[in-house]
Design an enzyme around this catalytic site. Sequence first.
Site, PDB file in Angstrom:
ATOM      1  N   HIS A  15      40.032  51.863  33.578  1.00 28.63           N
ATOM      2  CA  HIS A  15      39.183  50.985  32.774  1.00 28.63           C
ATOM      3  C   HIS A  15      38.159  51.785  31.995  1.00 28.63           C
ATOM      4  O   HIS A  15      37.442  52.590  32.583  1.00 28.63           O
ATOM      5  CB  HIS A  15      38.437  49.998  33.679  1.00 28.63           C
TER       6      HIS A  15
ATOM      7  N   ARG B 175      42.651  50.524  30.092  1.00 29.85           N
ATOM      8  CA  ARG B 175      42.253  49.217  29.566  1.00 29.85           C
ATOM      9  C   ARG B 175      40.934  49.395  28.818  1.00 29.85           C
ATOM     10  O   ARG B 175      39.987  49.990  29.339  1.00 29.85           O
ATOM     11  CB  ARG B 175      42.071  48.233  30.724  1.00 29.85           C
TER      12      ARG B 175
ATOM     13  N   TYR C 287      32.446  40.314  28.916  1.00 33.66           N
ATOM     14  CA  TYR C 287      33.282  40.504  30.102  1.00 33.66           C
ATOM     15  C   TYR C 287      33.690  41.984  30.251  1.00 33.66           C
ATOM     16  O   TYR C 287      34.111  42.611  29.276  1.00 33.66           O
ATOM     17  CB  TYR C 287      34.563  39.642  30.037  1.00 33.66           C
TER      18      TYR C 287
ATOM     19  N   ASP D 124      42.028  43.008  28.023  1.00 31.90           N
ATOM     20  CA  ASP D 124      41.942  41.738  28.757  1.00 31.90           C
ATOM     21  C   ASP D 124      41.099  40.747  27.950  1.00 31.90           C
ATOM     22  O   ASP D 124      39.901  40.971  27.745  1.00 31.90           O
ATOM     23  CB  ASP D 124      41.280  42.013  30.122  1.00 31.90           C
TER      24      ASP D 124
ATOM     25  N   HIS E 107      40.612  37.759  28.978  1.00 32.52           N
ATOM     26  CA  HIS E 107      39.948  37.018  30.043  1.00 32.52           C
ATOM     27  C   HIS E 107      39.894  35.518  29.739  1.00 32.52           C
ATOM     28  O   HIS E 107      38.854  34.876  29.877  1.00 32.52           O
ATOM     29  CB  HIS E 107      38.544  37.592  30.317  1.00 32.52           C
TER      30      HIS E 107
ATOM     31  N   GLU F 158      46.148  40.942  27.911  1.00 30.60           N
ATOM     32  CA  GLU F 158      46.106  40.203  29.188  1.00 30.60           C
ATOM     33  C   GLU F 158      45.367  38.874  29.040  1.00 30.60           C
ATOM     34  O   GLU F 158      44.344  38.798  28.355  1.00 30.60           O
ATOM     35  CB  GLU F 158      45.382  41.084  30.206  1.00 30.60           C
TER      36      GLU F 158
ATOM     37  N   GLU G  64      46.517  36.596  36.899  1.00 25.25           N
ATOM     38  CA  GLU G  64      45.679  37.048  38.015  1.00 25.25           C
ATOM     39  C   GLU G  64      45.034  35.877  38.755  1.00 25.25           C
ATOM     40  O   GLU G  64      44.626  36.029  39.895  1.00 25.25           O
ATOM     41  CB  GLU G  64      44.636  38.075  37.567  1.00 25.25           C
TER      42      GLU G  64
ATOM     43  N   ARG H 126      51.009  39.039  36.708  1.00 27.47           N
ATOM     44  CA  ARG H 126      49.793  39.665  37.261  1.00 27.47           C
ATOM     45  C   ARG H 126      49.374  39.080  38.606  1.00 27.47           C
ATOM     46  O   ARG H 126      48.421  39.545  39.215  1.00 27.47           O
ATOM     47  CB  ARG H 126      48.620  39.490  36.280  1.00 27.47           C
TER      48      ARG H 126
ATOM     49  N   GLU I  61      47.188  47.860  38.079  1.00 25.82           N
ATOM     50  CA  GLU I  61      45.759  48.017  37.780  1.00 25.82           C
ATOM     51  C   GLU I  61      45.093  48.802  38.906  1.00 25.82           C
ATOM     52  O   GLU I  61      45.358  48.550  40.085  1.00 25.82           O
ATOM     53  CB  GLU I  61      45.090  46.635  37.659  1.00 25.82           C
TER      54      GLU I  61
ATOM     55  N   TRP J 144      35.016  31.582  31.905  1.00 24.66           N
ATOM     56  CA  TRP J 144      34.466  32.925  32.099  1.00 24.66           C
ATOM     57  C   TRP J 144      35.564  33.954  32.026  1.00 24.66           C
ATOM     58  O   TRP J 144      36.542  34.088  32.377  1.00 24.66           O
ATOM     59  CB  TRP J 144      33.746  33.084  33.440  1.00 24.66           C
TER      60      TRP J 144
HETATM   61  O1  KDG Z   1      37.235  38.414  40.598  1.00 28.82           O
HETATM   62  C1  KDG Z   1      37.551  38.416  39.251  1.00 28.82           C
HETATM   63  C2  KDG Z   1      37.875  39.805  38.761  1.00 28.82           C
HETATM   64  O2  KDG Z   1      38.757  40.451  39.611  1.00 28.82           O
HETATM   65  C3  KDG Z   1      38.482  39.758  37.388  1.00 28.82           C
HETATM   66  O3  KDG Z   1      37.583  39.215  36.495  1.00 28.82           O
HETATM   67  C4  KDG Z   1      38.917  41.122  36.943  1.00 28.82           C
HETATM   68  O4  KDG Z   1      39.998  40.229  35.020  1.00 28.82           O
HETATM   69  C5  KDG Z   1      39.930  41.092  35.864  1.00 28.82           C
HETATM   70  C6  KDG Z   1      40.899  42.182  35.831  1.00 28.82           C
HETATM   71  O5  KDG Z   1      41.767  42.140  34.963  1.00 28.82           O
HETATM   72  O6  KDG Z   1      40.806  43.063  36.675  1.00 28.82           O
HETATM   73 MG    MG Z   2      41.951  40.267  34.083  1.00 27.96          MG
END
Ligand code: KDG
Ligand code: MG
Length: 402
Positions: free
Chosen positions: A122, A147, A159, A210, A212, A236, A262, A283, A339, A402
Amino acid sequence: MKIISAKVIVCCPGRNFVTLKISTDQGFYGLGDATLNGREKAVATYLDEYCIPALIGRDPRNTEDIWHYFYRGVYWKRGAVTMAAVSAIDMALWDIKAKALNTPLYNILGGKSRDRILVYAHANGKNLDDTIEKAGLEKEKGFRAIRIQSGIPGLDHTYGVSEGNKPYEPAQQGLPREDSWDTSKYLNFVPELFAKVRKAFGEEIHLLHDVHHRCTPVEAARLARELEPFHLFWLEDPVTGELQEGLRLIRQHSVTPVAIGEVFNSIYDYTTLITEQLIDYIRMPLVHGGGITHLMKVAAMASVYHIHTGFHGATDLSPVNLAATLHFNTAINNFGIQEYMPHQEIVHEVFTVNYQFRQGYLYIDDSPGIGVDIDEKAAAKYPYSMACLPVNRKSDGTMFYW
Ligand code: KDG
Ligand code: MG
């Protein structure tokens, strides 16, 4: 072999983790990760009150039957809390099964399909230049996939970007922090970010991003199309996954690969996405997606449609989950990428691990089972401390994702 006891260990070495430990009459015990960021106690209570009493006396080797007992046998199926509990039970049972056979977990999941696991790092910068500098540091550490997240001009908080130079940790003590969001500022900035990052690092390095869950399908389609020249490894969570059909629009307009899941916890979250080939990477992690038993089926279904794995692996998933995932990734054919955010040093006072990072890859050793252990005395030194993920509002105050 019979299960004679099980306990839930909740600890907070820097952040909260929930671990299930299942013990047998033959001296073997297994560990499963049950951590659900910001809702840890809900899973711990579900395990303590409803699952552990029903585990006692069962043969831990019956992983398939026990999985269905806690999934199909329960009227209230699915959901993050339930499935995190099912995941932890399943992971711990597979740990026991492999330990009883005195073999590393990957051996009973299909053996070795590869010797090392490609991981992504990251780079989370405050602004464009800072992000390029951070990505350069990750590259120097040997990472081949990075990332890229950056602060957005005009937004106070974005984020993935931590305050100061702290490691990524979204959960904050107490009730959720409120962030503010503006999609048009974001959409205007990200293509410029990737143009500069690609220019700085060339085509040799894999770049990921990401979103998000913050775009609508048409916004995500625009972003995915504008990012095409920079050849992302994946985009992502371009949209939230509740409406699987929403991913169709992105596919119709772009060939940027898409990863999602995720926050998923069931194969049924993926059926349209996989069978219509709307995504490229799944994911959903072992810890939230029903463990090894369930993910084996999801990965097999994905493999039929040329879809690979790219499991969630943030630091709010414990070392038990990461090690189990490395075994899983070692065994299956359609592994894509993993990841990887290294846990803080303090986490390793509680968990001893059996994996190592070298030159862009994680390597897992051949100790029996999952290969991670927990020091319960050390865990007791770090009691649970309430922390929550932030919430997000648009700049006019509207509640948002979020
Ligand atoms: O608990 C939430 C996080 O793990 C998340 O926001 C992290 O989006 C994330 C990622 O891709 O690792
Ligand atoms: Mg993520």
